[in-house]
Design an enzyme around this catalytic site. Structure first.
Site, PDB file in Angstrom:
ATOM      1  N   ALA A 187       0.860  -1.183   0.000  1.00 24.37           N
ATOM      2  CA  ALA A 187       0.000   0.000   0.000  1.00 24.37           C
ATOM      3  C   ALA A 187       0.898   1.235   0.000  1.00 24.37           C
ATOM      4  O   ALA A 187       1.476   1.587   1.017  1.00 24.37           O
ATOM      5  CB  ALA A 187      -0.902  -0.012   1.235  1.00 24.37           C
ATOM      6  N   GLU A 188       0.995   1.864  -1.152  1.00 23.78           N
ATOM      7  CA  GLU A 188       1.997   2.929  -1.311  1.00 23.78           C
ATOM      8  C   GLU A 188       1.690   4.148  -0.455  1.00 23.78           C
ATOM      9  O   GLU A 188       2.597   4.792   0.084  1.00 23.78           O
ATOM     10  CB  GLU A 188       2.115   3.330  -2.786  1.00 23.78           C
ATOM     11  CG  GLU A 188       2.727   2.242  -3.674  1.00 23.78           C
ATOM     12  CD  GLU A 188       1.732   1.150  -4.053  1.00 23.78           C
ATOM     13  OE1 GLU A 188       0.518   1.327  -3.787  1.00 23.78           O
ATOM     14  OE2 GLU A 188       2.161   0.129  -4.619  1.00 23.78           O
ATOM     15  N   HIS A 195       4.358   0.375 -16.167  1.00 21.57           N
ATOM     16  CA  HIS A 195       5.737   0.104 -15.734  1.00 21.57           C
ATOM     17  C   HIS A 195       6.756   0.952 -16.489  1.00 21.57           C
ATOM     18  O   HIS A 195       7.941   0.661 -16.441  1.00 21.57           O
ATOM     19  CB  HIS A 195       6.098  -1.372 -15.924  1.00 21.57           C
ATOM     20  CG  HIS A 195       5.347  -2.318 -15.050  1.00 21.57           C
ATOM     21  ND1 HIS A 195       4.014  -2.593 -15.256  1.00 21.57           N
ATOM     22  CD2 HIS A 195       5.716  -3.046 -13.977  1.00 21.57           C
ATOM     23  CE1 HIS A 195       3.610  -3.467 -14.340  1.00 21.57           C
ATOM     24  NE2 HIS A 195       4.622  -3.750 -13.549  1.00 21.57           N
TER      25      HIS A 195
END
Lengths: 343, 364
Positions: free
Chosen positions: A59-60, A129
């Protein structure tokens, strides 16, 4: 001298920082026993223990939010966002708290923390990404934003970022993780807020940072073969911006191209072009040009080569710089260049 | 083989749907199987702090109407939570308040003028967080909850038993950051108590549009955490439950979520128009459940306070209000150049130039 890749240099910087300062902690997703998806934290949990280097829940926002609390209480957290686009859930923490805590508290509470973010494309990864998210951070007052282009700078800038009393967004050009160089570690290069001239030249200044520095150096070499002496400035620090080094170079060369992977519209190059124009107008022979990614969402891996700035595209920009100087007029290596002026 | 699919700990019990109550709205004691009311000294301290807190709140609202504060989010009606939570803290604990929790800061001992700095608009946070062990008042909802988790994690690594109390509203529990903070606290077993003041309204949105959980304390179960449900207008119960949760958290039994059922008697802020979304009868219902009246009645009935003592406390509260009026008038000139002073530890060239530009502009 030994050979280090950028990833290895970063690993060594973290190891040396952990050893030098017991308040440093390293955490994030998969940074523990796995050593991070790019192995930048390889071996650190084994060496420093779970108390210092550990995996957190996935969980950033929580990762950055807890880092704020740790930094408020005397720790120096170094947290990792696994990929550029995975850092977005933490954006509110970064903008509303990390960047503003010192200001909100009238200088009473500073946040010495580092947010490491692998960023940029060029590794054939699928969507989310390959983003170049630097401008979101560079546009936010209260943050330092730095990005290395060489293994030596990777080491030195990360050490300096961890020692800094203010928060640093540390952007790691993931396509350069495996780029190797001879370097004596530990090393301290130029201070974190300075740009450096990577290659001297008299005809044009190529300005780049992070993943594009190597590409621009390649372009400068190719330009030399065509008779154009390009100077290359590696910004290293996006915030603050080193006006002095950049303007000194452009005043010498009279021309500038700024190169980055991120979408060109509203990108970092726009700020550089504006600042260079304001400060070097009477020295400029041509408008400052930008070579950036197209203004599209980051493409799928099979198409990214069309999107990313290439040597050819940089050479094309150099060609468009309204050449009137002697080397273009006289150099047989660049036939037709003069005729392109104004086209 | 080391099994990794087994998680430690047993499932905590479900919180009661009926809130824990130690003093009923008429000021009579209620017995509870798990909790006992604080002693008379603490009850008197709670009442005194609530009287002072309400006076502060009323004065701040008046100053806003007069245009001397930019905005004031009142906690009128929520005094039992503001005071009961804070008086349960030890000196070395930390408080993480929101913009509606000014009374909690005054109760913690922060200079009221420094509390009002944010709302007067002179600066963002006017007090020294480290001195008072109070984080800056947080406006982006639930985002300070993870700070408390990180701070107490760091304190534990230093060998300290520092705990933290996070104040949040019912609306904030819908935020993703609330979820992340609850989970981090539980996984890291940090001593944090999340006190949710369910005041029934997130500006104009009623709590049933935020959650259909039986209580907001039930959310704790999913994190393997204890949840408690308390009458948020009963200062004795809030104090007892928060104290208990803090003690358990400090002892390593894990963090907790407490839902305190209370009511926002006033508007969201001075610029809100509650008649557009709620009925006066609801406010009347809650007026009958006033946190100050019930504790005053209990202490009177038990012979612990009389008119003269109450007069003395009210006079003290009035003096505080008078001081607020005077000191806000006497506040000094703001220095525009300070805009550039606290962005970084040392001022970068860009900001030094901009500061000079501003100063030149002001001199011109």
């Amino acid at each position: 001298m030994a050979e280090f890749s950028m990833g290895q240099a970063l690993n060594r910087a973290l190891r040396d920082a952990l050893a030098a300062d017991p308040s440093v902690v390293v955490y994030g997703e998969d940074v523990g026993p796995l050593g991070g998806v790019f192995r930048v934290t390889d071996g650190l949990t084994a060496e420093f223990g779970e108390d210092r280097v550990f995996d957190s829940p996935l969980a950033e926002s929580g990762i950055v939010g807890t880092a704020v609390g740790m930094a408020m209480y005397g720790r120096r957290p170094v947290v990792e966002m696994q990929f550029d686009a995975f850092g977005y859930p933490a954006f509110e923490q970064v903008v509303s708290h990390v960047a503003k805590m010192r200001n909100r508290t009238r200088g009473r509470v500073g946040l010495p923390l580092v947010i490491r973010i692998p960023y940029g494309g060029g590794i054939g990864a699928v969507e989310h990404h390959g983003d170049s998210s630097e401008m979101y951070y560079a546009h936010t007052p209260g943050l330092h934003v730095v990005t290395p282009a060489t293994p030596a700078d990777a080491y030195s800038l990360l050490r300096e970022a961890i020692e800094d009393p203010d928060p640093v967004v540390f952007l790691e050009p993931k396509r350069r993780y495996w780029t190797k160089a001879e370097v004596d570690l530990p090393v301290r290069t130029e201070p974190m807020d300075r740009a450096v001239v990577r290659r001297t030249g008299t005809d044009v200044t190529l300005i780049a940072y992070g993943p594009m520095v190597d590409t621009v150096l390649e372009a400068a070499e190719a330009a030399r073969e065509e008779g154009c002496a390009a100077e290359v400035v590696d910004l290293r620090s996006l915030s603050p911006f080193d006006d002095q080094t950049v303007t000194a170079s452009v005043r010498r060369t009279g021309r500038a191209v700024v190169v980055h992977e991120a979408a060109t519209f509203g990108g970092y190059g726009a700020e550089v072009a504006a600042r260079v124009t304001e400060q070097c107008f009477h020295y400029l022979e041509a408008p400052v040009l930008r070579v950036g990614g197209f203004d599209i969402p980051y493409p799928p891996p099979e198409l990214e080569e069309y999107h990313l700035p290439s040597v050819d595209r940089i050479l094309g920009a150099i060609d468009r710089l309204q050449w009137e100087s002697e080397w273009t007029a006289e150099s047989p290596a660049v036939p037709g260049r003069r005729s392109e002026v104004g086209v | 083989m080391k099994r990794t699919d087994v998680r430690p700990g047993s499932a905590p019990p479900l919180p009661p749907v009926e809130p824990i109550r130690l003093v009923d709205p008429d000021g009579r004691r209620v017995s509870d199987p798990a909790y006992t009311a604080p002693d008379h000294g603490t009850l008197l301290a709670l009442l005194r702090a609530m009287i002072i807190g309400r006076r502060f709140d009323r004065q701040a609202s008046a100053l806003t109407r007069q245009g001397r504060l930019a905005v004031y989010p009142s906690s009128y009606g929520q005094e039992a939570c503001q005071v009961g939570g804070v008086l349960a803290l030890a000196d070395n604990d930390w408080l993480f308040p929101t913009y509606r929790d000014s009374v909690s800061l005054v109760t913690r001992g922060v200079d009221p003028i420094e509390v009002l700095t944010l709302l007067r608009g002179d600066w963002h946070s006017g007090y020294d967080p480290e001195r008072h062990r109070c984080a800056p008042q947080c406006t982006p909802l639930a985002t300070n909850a993870s700070h408390a988790v990180g701070l107490t994690y760091a304190a534990r690594r230093k060998g300290e038993d520092t705990a933290a109390l996070v104040l949040m509203g019912d609306g904030a529990t819908s935020e993703g950051d609330a979820h992340e903070a609850y989970n981090f606290a539980a996984v890291w077993n940090t001593p944090v108590v999340f006190l949710i003041q369910n005041n029934h309204w997130a500006i104009s949105v009623p709590v049933h549009k935020q959650s259909v959980a039986p209580t907001l304390a039930h959310k704790a179960i999913g994190y393997g955490m204890r949840g408690h449900h308390v009458d948020g207008n009963d200062a004795a119960a809030v104090h007892a439950v928060v104290s208990h949760a803090l003690a358990e958290a400090r002892a390593g039994s894990g963090p907790a979520i407490i839902e305190a059922r209370t009511y926002r008697m006033g508007p969201h802020t001075n610029s809100d128009a509650p008649q557009r979304y709620r009925d006066d009868s609801e406010v009347e219902y809650w007026k009958e459940r006033d946190p100050l009246a019930r504790l005053e009645r209990l202490l009177r009935d038990e012979g612990r306070i009389d008119d003269s003592e109450l007069e003395r406390i009210r006079a003290q509260a009035d003096r505080l209000a008078a001081t607020m009026r005077e000191r806000l008038s006497a506040a000094g000139r703001l220095a525009p150049e300070e805009l550039f002073s606290h962005v970084y530890a040392s001022t970068p060239a860009l900001l030094a130039r901009q500061r000079q530009e501003l100063l030149d502009e002001l001199e011109a």
